[in-house]
Design an enzyme around this catalytic site. Sequence first.
Site, short mmCIF file in Angstrom:
data_model
loop_
_atom_site.label_atom_id
_atom_site.label_comp_id
_atom_site.label_asym_id
_atom_site.label_seq_id
_atom_site.Cartn_x
_atom_site.Cartn_y
_atom_site.Cartn_z
N TRP A 259 -19.84 17.56 9.20
CA TRP A 259 -18.71 17.15 8.36
C TRP A 259 -18.79 17.85 7.00
O TRP A 259 -19.87 17.94 6.41
CB TRP A 259 -18.74 15.63 8.12
CG TRP A 259 -18.37 14.83 9.33
CD1 TRP A 259 -18.24 15.29 10.61
CD2 TRP A 259 -18.09 13.42 9.37
NE1 TRP A 259 -17.90 14.27 11.45
CE2 TRP A 259 -17.81 13.11 10.72
CE3 TRP A 259 -18.06 12.41 8.42
CZ2 TRP A 259 -17.48 11.82 11.14
CZ3 TRP A 259 -17.75 11.12 8.83
CH2 TRP A 259 -17.46 10.83 10.17
N THR B 167 0.86 -1.19 0.00
CA THR B 167 0.00 0.00 0.00
C THR B 167 0.89 1.24 0.00
O THR B 167 2.07 1.16 0.33
CB THR B 167 -0.88 0.04 1.26
OG1 THR B 167 -0.01 0.02 2.38
CG2 THR B 167 -1.82 -1.15 1.32
N LYS C 135 -14.12 18.63 10.01
CA LYS C 135 -15.17 18.61 11.03
C LYS C 135 -15.36 20.03 11.53
O LYS C 135 -14.52 20.56 12.25
CB LYS C 135 -14.79 17.64 12.15
CG LYS C 135 -14.74 16.22 11.61
CD LYS C 135 -14.42 15.18 12.64
CE LYS C 135 -14.52 13.81 11.97
NZ LYS C 135 -13.81 12.77 12.61
N GLU D 137 -6.10 -3.11 -1.24
CA GLU D 137 -6.58 -4.23 -0.44
C GLU D 137 -7.77 -4.93 -1.08
O GLU D 137 -8.25 -5.94 -0.58
CB GLU D 137 -6.98 -3.74 0.97
CG GLU D 137 -5.81 -3.31 1.85
CD GLU D 137 -5.41 -1.85 1.67
OE1 GLU D 137 -5.72 -1.27 0.61
OE2 GLU D 137 -4.78 -1.30 2.60
P1 AMP Z 1 -4.87 2.72 -3.25
O1 AMP Z 1 -4.93 1.56 -2.34
O2 AMP Z 1 -3.55 3.41 -3.25
O3 AMP Z 1 -5.31 2.36 -4.61
O4 AMP Z 1 -5.88 3.80 -2.69
C1 AMP Z 1 -7.21 3.49 -2.40
C2 AMP Z 1 -7.96 4.72 -1.99
O5 AMP Z 1 -8.04 5.64 -3.09
C3 AMP Z 1 -9.39 4.48 -1.63
O6 AMP Z 1 -9.54 3.98 -0.32
C4 AMP Z 1 -10.00 5.87 -1.81
O7 AMP Z 1 -9.74 6.70 -0.71
C5 AMP Z 1 -9.24 6.39 -2.99
N1 AMP Z 1 -10.04 6.22 -4.21
C6 AMP Z 1 -9.96 5.25 -5.13
N2 AMP Z 1 -10.86 5.46 -6.12
C7 AMP Z 1 -11.54 6.58 -5.80
C8 AMP Z 1 -12.62 7.31 -6.41
N3 AMP Z 1 -13.16 6.95 -7.57
N4 AMP Z 1 -13.08 8.39 -5.76
C9 AMP Z 1 -12.54 8.79 -4.59
N5 AMP Z 1 -11.52 8.16 -3.99
C10 AMP Z 1 -11.03 7.06 -4.58
#
Ligand code: AMP
Length: 542
Positions: free
Chosen positions: A444, A186, A439, A331
Amino acid sequence: MLGLMQNQPLLISSLIEFAERHHGDTEIVSRRVEGDIHRYTYTDVAHRSRQVANALDSIKLQFSDRVATLAWNGYRHLELYFGVSGSGRVLHTINPRLHPEQIAWIANHAEDQVMCFDMTFLPIIQAVHSKCSTVKHWIALCDADKLPTDTGIPGLQSYESWMGQQSSSYNWPEFDENSASSMCYTSGTTGNPKAALYSHRSTILHAYAAALPDVMCLSARDSVLPVVPMFHVNAWGIPYSAALTGCKLVFPGPALDGKSIYELIEAERVTYAAGVPTIWQMLLGHMKPGGLKFGSLKRTVIGGSACPPAMIAAFREEYGVEVLHAWGMTEMSPLGTLCTLKNKHLQLPEAEQMKIRLKQGRAIYGVDMKIVNDEGKELPWDGKAYGDLLVKGPWILREYFKGEGGNPLVDGWFPTGDVATIDADGYMQITDRSKDVIKSGGEWISSIDIENIAVAHPAVAMAACIGVKHPKWDERPIIAVVKKPGAEVTREELLAFYEGKTAKWQVPDDVVFVDAIPLGATGKMLKTRLRDVLKDYKLPGI
Ligand code: AMP
């Protein structure tokens, strides 16, 4: 009584065997690090994947041993996807945009034994190789005659000389479908990164689901450009779904600028492309001034960060391209939801349809989701109540590699760290990362909503909303803005632009113009770093 059907394990090797047999002459086109265009077919991928498997056998790599890649999207990376996992080893894709220290840390944590890298990343490898204590084999993804002699990396071989001598016959082994197939760390914005460890079973089920009509809708008639990197969550599983459907694959290599991507889309008659919003911003930025149009592109999936409404509108209205908003995470292999309309929405006026398209979409079969409040109580699907988003399913992480971080699940559900609403039709909308919501006075404010309004202003290239401490309201939003080159907008004009677009109390208290917004290794805005940059910032009048 058990069913009487054949119990064949779901293995990644079956994907490339299928593609070879049924789509053998379908093309795979890659822009190489060298700059030229390379083309061959699924038959070639299959042959060379088997050569990779033989090369791994020849160095006595054991079942489940890790093979790392530090590479762009390209044909050699694809061969490693199939050759490494298909032969029972674990493909560890590393994000080259991470800090070299972090790359070394990750390679050691994963206990990588082989490191395959594109020549672009030779300087990173030169900086970290002495720290990667478990790596025994260094392979440069290039032709033998392109390998420099004085790299300082002991035993460095070119990929072509390493695997090129091997036989292209190989019997893919059969083993438990729950065996590990690949891994991805991650982004790790806080603390050390943790790895998601995918299995053959989770990968194949995800590949099936990703190809469905209401997901990526892939078919043997498509020409697909994954701009999403193969080094991050397996390019959203596209390499696997492509082999499963027999679509043509077009790899951009390192050239991710608007001009190069546009040329590739046109030259290879790309019908479908997938990427994060920043990539598409560069593409549209290249096309607009010259009045360029698409000749073949029909759909694009945008995810990884919230897709600004202005971008969905530009693709649809100016270029006739359907934008599918997607959400997922490392994940989750990564796909969780995708936004397509239902039959009953087709008669709605365009503006009503647009409201739906802006959401992150409906759950894909295989992904179960719910939203809960601070006490863990499930919230209604009314499109208004927002809470922490939890998910479960066969391609969602149960536990991190080596048990890092303990048990992440809450009653069997994985907490995504996102805050969302879900409406009565099952459309989920992310309102924020839980750590990014502002917040204010007990309410929110969604930083994404505030950013979306700012980027709809013609002078704004990028915007990030963060909360700043306030003595009365606890926190108030401010917006950091990067202007488009040559464009002008004042603080007052931008604040006035919010009028009528959001509730008054949600309008940011201030605008801070910055040269750039820090981006993380996966192209997402790094608000933690932005908060550091603005740590001495004071709200006006406070
Ligand atoms: P990663 O594991 O680096 O791919 O990041 C995942 C995170 O990216 C998610 O938990 C979201 O917070 C953000 N994310 C992914 N797709 C979107 C989307 N279409 N809109 C908003 N946030 C997103």
